[in-house]
Structure formats: C-alpha cells, structure tokens
Design a protein around this motif. Structure first.
Motif, PDB file in Angstrom:
ATOM      1  N   GLU A   1       8.252   3.861   2.310  1.00 45.76           N
ATOM      2  CA  GLU A   1       7.990   2.754   2.798  1.00 45.76           C
ATOM      3  C   GLU A   1       7.431   1.843   1.746  1.00 45.76           C
ATOM      4  O   GLU A   1       7.089   1.977   0.827  1.00 45.76           O
ATOM      5  CB  GLU A   1       6.761   2.755   3.854  1.00 45.76           C
ATOM      6  CG  GLU A   1       7.058   3.620   5.079  1.00 45.76           C
ATOM      7  CD  GLU A   1       6.004   3.766   6.210  1.00 45.76           C
ATOM      8  OE1 GLU A   1       6.273   4.347   7.030  1.00 45.76           O
ATOM      9  OE2 GLU A   1       4.650   3.207   5.718  1.00 45.76           O
TER      10      GLU A   1
ATOM     11  N   LEU B   1       5.687  -2.258   1.342  1.00 48.76           N
ATOM     12  CA  LEU B   1       4.853  -3.174   1.630  1.00 48.76           C
ATOM     13  C   LEU B   1       5.161  -4.514   0.781  1.00 48.76           C
ATOM     14  O   LEU B   1       4.654  -4.182  -0.345  1.00 48.76           O
ATOM     15  CB  LEU B   1       3.402  -3.014   1.905  1.00 48.76           C
ATOM     16  CG  LEU B   1       2.446  -4.185   2.130  1.00 48.76           C
ATOM     17  CD1 LEU B   1       2.866  -4.960   3.495  1.00 48.76           C
ATOM     18  CD2 LEU B   1       0.985  -3.881   2.205  1.00 48.76           C
TER      19      LEU B   1
ATOM     20  N   TYR C   1      11.156 -13.113   2.530  1.00 45.38           N
ATOM     21  CA  TYR C   1      11.664 -11.692   3.131  1.00 45.38           C
ATOM     22  C   TYR C   1      12.663 -11.938   4.098  1.00 45.38           C
ATOM     23  O   TYR C   1      13.089 -11.062   4.791  1.00 45.38           O
ATOM     24  CB  TYR C   1      10.461 -10.960   3.770  1.00 45.38           C
ATOM     25  CG  TYR C   1       9.634 -11.708   4.591  1.00 45.38           C
ATOM     26  CD1 TYR C   1       9.971 -12.003   5.853  1.00 45.38           C
ATOM     27  CD2 TYR C   1       8.111 -12.039   4.195  1.00 45.38           C
ATOM     28  CE1 TYR C   1       9.015 -12.789   6.545  1.00 45.38           C
ATOM     29  CE2 TYR C   1       7.333 -12.637   5.077  1.00 45.38           C
ATOM     30  CZ  TYR C   1       7.740 -13.158   6.169  1.00 45.38           C
ATOM     31  OH  TYR C   1       6.913 -13.626   7.233  1.00 45.38           O
TER      32      TYR C   1
ATOM     33  N   ASN D   1      12.685   0.557   6.793  1.00 47.01           N
ATOM     34  CA  ASN D   1      11.026   0.908   6.365  1.00 47.01           C
ATOM     35  C   ASN D   1      10.329  -0.088   5.455  1.00 47.01           C
ATOM     36  O   ASN D   1       9.834   0.452   4.463  1.00 47.01           O
ATOM     37  CB  ASN D   1      11.098   2.192   6.060  1.00 47.01           C
ATOM     38  CG  ASN D   1      11.401   3.289   6.842  1.00 47.01           C
ATOM     39  OD1 ASN D   1      11.249   3.042   7.923  1.00 47.01           O
ATOM     40  ND2 ASN D   1      12.172   4.468   6.489  1.00 47.01           N
TER      41      ASN D   1
ATOM     42  N   LEU E   1       7.901  -3.390   5.568  1.00 49.40           N
ATOM     43  CA  LEU E   1       6.910  -4.311   5.998  1.00 49.40           C
ATOM     44  C   LEU E   1       6.605  -5.438   5.168  1.00 49.40           C
ATOM     45  O   LEU E   1       6.332  -5.197   3.907  1.00 49.40           O
ATOM     46  CB  LEU E   1       5.775  -3.625   6.346  1.00 49.40           C
ATOM     47  CG  LEU E   1       4.613  -4.308   6.778  1.00 49.40           C
ATOM     48  CD1 LEU E   1       4.895  -5.238   7.949  1.00 49.40           C
ATOM     49  CD2 LEU E   1       3.273  -3.644   7.011  1.00 49.40           C
TER      50      LEU E   1
ATOM     51  N   GLN F   1      -2.666  -3.705  11.018  1.00 52.48           N
ATOM     52  CA  GLN F   1      -2.807  -4.628  12.197  1.00 52.48           C
ATOM     53  C   GLN F   1      -4.299  -5.221  11.731  1.00 52.48           C
ATOM     54  O   GLN F   1      -4.308  -6.531  12.425  1.00 52.48           O
ATOM     55  CB  GLN F   1      -2.803  -3.917  13.416  1.00 52.48           C
ATOM     56  CG  GLN F   1      -2.837  -4.607  14.723  1.00 52.48           C
ATOM     57  CD  GLN F   1      -1.559  -5.786  14.915  1.00 52.48           C
ATOM     58  OE1 GLN F   1      -0.487  -5.143  14.665  1.00 52.48           O
ATOM     59  NE2 GLN F   1      -1.756  -6.916  14.801  1.00 52.48           N
TER      60      GLN F   1
ATOM     61  N   VAL G   1       4.534 -12.193   9.186  1.00 53.38           N
ATOM     62  CA  VAL G   1       4.620 -10.929   9.059  1.00 53.38           C
ATOM     63  C   VAL G   1       5.998 -10.392   9.605  1.00 53.38           C
ATOM     64  O   VAL G   1       6.606 -10.938  10.773  1.00 53.38           O
ATOM     65  CB  VAL G   1       3.583 -10.170   9.686  1.00 53.38           C
ATOM     66  CG1 VAL G   1       3.596  -8.379   9.713  1.00 53.38           C
ATOM     67  CG2 VAL G   1       2.104 -10.605   9.202  1.00 53.38           C
ATOM     68  N   ARG G   2       6.837  -9.709   8.838  1.00 52.69           N
ATOM     69  CA  ARG G   2       8.130  -9.247   9.456  1.00 52.69           C
ATOM     70  C   ARG G   2       7.943  -7.945   9.654  1.00 52.69           C
ATOM     71  O   ARG G   2       7.862  -6.849   8.760  1.00 52.69           O
ATOM     72  CB  ARG G   2       9.276  -9.534   8.450  1.00 52.69           C
ATOM     73  CG  ARG G   2      10.585  -9.193   9.088  1.00 52.69           C
ATOM     74  CD  ARG G   2      11.746  -9.652   8.146  1.00 52.69           C
ATOM     75  NE  ARG G   2      13.156  -8.994   8.925  1.00 52.69           N
ATOM     76  CZ  ARG G   2      14.336  -9.128   8.153  1.00 52.69           C
ATOM     77  NH1 ARG G   2      14.394  -9.525   6.981  1.00 52.69           N
ATOM     78  NH2 ARG G   2      14.912  -8.619   8.864  1.00 52.69           N
ATOM     79  N   THR G   3       8.262  -7.182  10.719  1.00 53.07           N
ATOM     80  CA  THR G   3       8.259  -5.895  11.220  1.00 53.07           C
ATOM     81  C   THR G   3       9.503  -5.081  11.795  1.00 53.07           C
ATOM     82  O   THR G   3       9.436  -4.244  12.051  1.00 53.07           O
ATOM     83  CB  THR G   3       6.943  -5.743  12.336  1.00 53.07           C
ATOM     84  OG1 THR G   3       7.434  -6.472  13.485  1.00 53.07           O
ATOM     85  CG2 THR G   3       5.595  -6.233  11.763  1.00 53.07           C
TER      86      THR G   3
ATOM     87  N   TYR H   1      10.635  -2.227  10.263  1.00 54.70           N
ATOM     88  CA  TYR H   1       9.522  -1.173   9.956  1.00 54.70           C
ATOM     89  C   TYR H   1       9.418  -0.530  11.153  1.00 54.70           C
ATOM     90  O   TYR H   1       9.358  -0.958  12.322  1.00 54.70           O
ATOM     91  CB  TYR H   1       8.294  -1.880   9.755  1.00 54.70           C
ATOM     92  CG  TYR H   1       7.029  -1.016   9.107  1.00 54.70           C
ATOM     93  CD1 TYR H   1       7.351  -0.216   7.884  1.00 54.70           C
ATOM     94  CD2 TYR H   1       5.942  -0.936   9.642  1.00 54.70           C
ATOM     95  CE1 TYR H   1       6.228   0.538   7.423  1.00 54.70           C
ATOM     96  CE2 TYR H   1       4.969   0.066   9.259  1.00 54.70           C
ATOM     97  CZ  TYR H   1       5.067   0.603   7.933  1.00 54.70           C
ATOM     98  OH  TYR H   1       4.189   1.365   7.653  1.00 54.70           O
TER      99      TYR H   1
ATOM    100  N   ASN I   1       4.005   1.255  14.643  1.00 58.11           N
ATOM    101  CA  ASN I   1       3.213   0.284  14.910  1.00 58.11           C
ATOM    102  C   ASN I   1       1.980   0.015  13.770  1.00 58.11           C
ATOM    103  O   ASN I   1       1.354   0.990  13.463  1.00 58.11           O
ATOM    104  CB  ASN I   1       2.460   0.826  16.194  1.00 58.11           C
ATOM    105  CG  ASN I   1       1.691  -0.254  16.880  1.00 58.11           C
ATOM    106  OD1 ASN I   1       0.966  -0.779  16.298  1.00 58.11           O
ATOM    107  ND2 ASN I   1       1.839  -0.318  18.165  1.00 58.11           N
ATOM    108  N   LEU I   2       1.747  -1.302  13.586  1.00 58.02           N
ATOM    109  CA  LEU I   2       0.756  -1.801  12.606  1.00 58.02           C
ATOM    110  C   LEU I   2      -0.712  -1.149  12.885  1.00 58.02           C
ATOM    111  O   LEU I   2      -1.514  -0.759  11.930  1.00 58.02           O
ATOM    112  CB  LEU I   2       0.885  -3.299  12.386  1.00 58.02           C
ATOM    113  CG  LEU I   2       2.099  -3.732  11.866  1.00 58.02           C
ATOM    114  CD1 LEU I   2       1.683  -5.070  11.321  1.00 58.02           C
ATOM    115  CD2 LEU I   2       2.659  -3.005  10.624  1.00 58.02           C
TER     116      LEU I   2
END
Length: 301
Positions: free
Chosen positions: A175, A177, A189, A196, A198, A246, A263-265, A268, A271-272
């Motif tokens: 992943e 970040l 972004y 994967n 975030l 989160q 925030v771009r999820t 990903y 769940n944050l």
C-alpha cells in the motif's frame, strides 16, 4: 532429553493487510532561504516517522537545500518548525540521502522505481517489496498537476501516477500513502490509477497552501499550516496507538488550515477506520512465538 525450541521472529505489526515492512520517502523540493519552511516541513515528518519506529535504513530523505548551513541563518546548524525553537530538527541524528542538486525529478522517480545506478549504496535505495507499506511525503511550490523541483523543473501528476504503476507492476509495494503539501496539492493525485494507493493533499484546485507562522529572528515562515496540523495530531500517536487514518482525516479543519484538505480513497481497498496510523507512519514490531519440540534420547543411568 526433550528440548523446547523457541523461535522468536520479529515482524512488523499488520492490520487486516499482510504488509511486513514500512518505508518512507520524504522530499523537500525547494531551494532558497525564503523556502525555509519546506525543509522544516520535511524534517518534521522525518522526525515523526523515526519517533514511531521507522529506521533510517528504511527512510529516503531528500532536501533540495540546506537551510541549516545558509549564511542568513541566525542559528547556524539548526532548523526549527516553531518560533519557540524548542526542538532542533537538524540534529546530529539525521541522515540526508539526497541533498542539494541531487534532488531532481529524475532522481525522485528513479528512487521510487529502483532504476538507480548500480553503484548507488543500499542506504540511498528504496528496497521495498510486495509486502511494503510506503509513506511518500512531498512539500514545495506547485500548481495545477505539477510540483516544482529546485525552481528549475517540474514533476507532473502523470509522472507520479506512472511511477506508481511501475511500482505496482514490479511488486514494490503493498500500500502507498501519498501526502503532499503545496498549492493546488489535490490535483497531484488526480491522475493516479494504481491499486492500494491512499492520497492526501493540502489544497484544492486553484487554492493556495499557506504558511502557519514566522520566527522574527529567523526572518521567514518556519512551517506550513497543513503540515503543522498534521504534526499536531501525530504528536498524540505512540507506537502502540489505536488511532486510525480516519481519525487523522477527521482532524482536518478549514478554519485552521485555511485550505480544503483532500483525501482520495477510491483506489484504496480498506475503510480508513480500520487502518492504524502506524500502518504508514510507524514500524511497530510484535513477537511471534513458534514452539517446535525436538525429541532427543534421554541418557539412562
């Protein structure tokens, strides 16, 4: 005689993911004394991930300038992120991997994809694998889908997106970040397409990212608002903290930051609320005990 064989294996603690190691790439892309705050931003994040357990051997630190040695520095050999100057970020406990004119777009992208010269020492390589969580932090001056390097060249949102795609194809991460503090940061972004990942940015399209405060003795701003409030939150985090990504996202406040953090999820897969802060910012280790029993003949008398 029966011998109990106990194997202690140190592994990085994982959440619902199977990552086994954590890395960080921290980059200040700006030169010149008036950009002091960008170096302070980067060094502050560097200090945070080290405090939470990521060793220097798993951190790539890139500083496009050396404010500590600038002749304008009233406190030679130091960099501070607060006007009270309580914490020197530029102590003898830092390891800068790329400095000055080494910090280029080409170098940054080659570090991510490990397309570096064969003579590059291990300490300057991102030696990640498919079980690595990678925290990437960028700070500097930017605009719509670009970030300046050294005020001489730019890395685009497309460049970073394609680098991440190469990393995924080469199984160089579990992943990522991605965090960026610059004007119009959230556009950086917008072109990502690899799984994967975030992504977090400090400001929206056509929106500036602002400094927090200046030190009158240093003579310039010493930290940016977005990074300042990230650090304020992260100072609550310890190595065994239950705080989640989160919780970090929920802490963002336009009134404080003066810009709209994004925030771009969608890329990903978690769940944050289930992702610990230390899954990216730390390197918490746990102990697994594997009990193997080996039989040996007892000596009879």
């Amino acid at each position: 005689m029966r011998i109990l064989s106990i194997l202690l294996t140190l592994v990085v603690a994982v959440s619902s993911n199977t990552h086994t190691n954590n890395w960080a790439v921290i980059v200040s892309t700006s030169r010149f004394w008036f950009n002091y705050r960008h170096q302070a931003n980067a060094l502050s994040m560097y200090r945070t991930v080290k405090r939470l357990g990521i060793p220097d051997s798993q951190i790539i630190l890139m500083l496009a300038d050396d404010a500590a040695c600038n002749p304008r520095n009233a406190f030679p050999g130091t960099v501070y992120n607060n006007a009270d100057r309580a914490l020197d970020l530029y102590s003898n406990n830092i390891e800068v991997d790329y400095r000055g004119y080494e910090v280029t777009v080409d170098t940054f992208l080659r570090v991510l994809t490990d397309k570096v010269d064969t003579t590059t020492p291990r300490s300057k390589r991102l030696l990640t694998d498919e079980h690595s969580n990678v925290f990437i932090y960028l700070t500097g001056h930017g605009g719509n889908e670009f970030l300046k390097f050294q005020d001489a060249e730019e890395v685009s949102a497309f460049d970073i997106a394609d680098a991440f795609a190469q990393m995924h194809a080469m199984k160089r991460y579990s992943e990522i970040l991605f965090m960026i503090d610059t004007c119009q940061a959230n556009t950086m972004y917008s072109k990502f397409y690899s799984p994967n990942v975030l992504a977090i940015g400090s400001s929206e399209f056509e929106e500036s990212s602002y400094s927090h405060h200046a030190d009158s003795d240093v003579g310039v701003a010493v930290i940016d608002r977005f990074t300042y409030y990230n650090l304020e939150f992260l100072e609550q985090v310890e190595r065994k903290s239950s705080l989640t990504m989160q919780d970090l996202v929920d802490s963002y406040d336009y009134v404080k930051i003066h810009s709209h953090a994004g925030v771009r999820t969608d890329l990903y897969n978690q769940n944050l609320s289930d992702v610990l802060i230390t899954d990216f910012f730390g390197n918490v280790q746990a102990v697994e005990i594997d009990n193997d029993e080996d039989d040996e003949d007892d000596d009879d008398e």
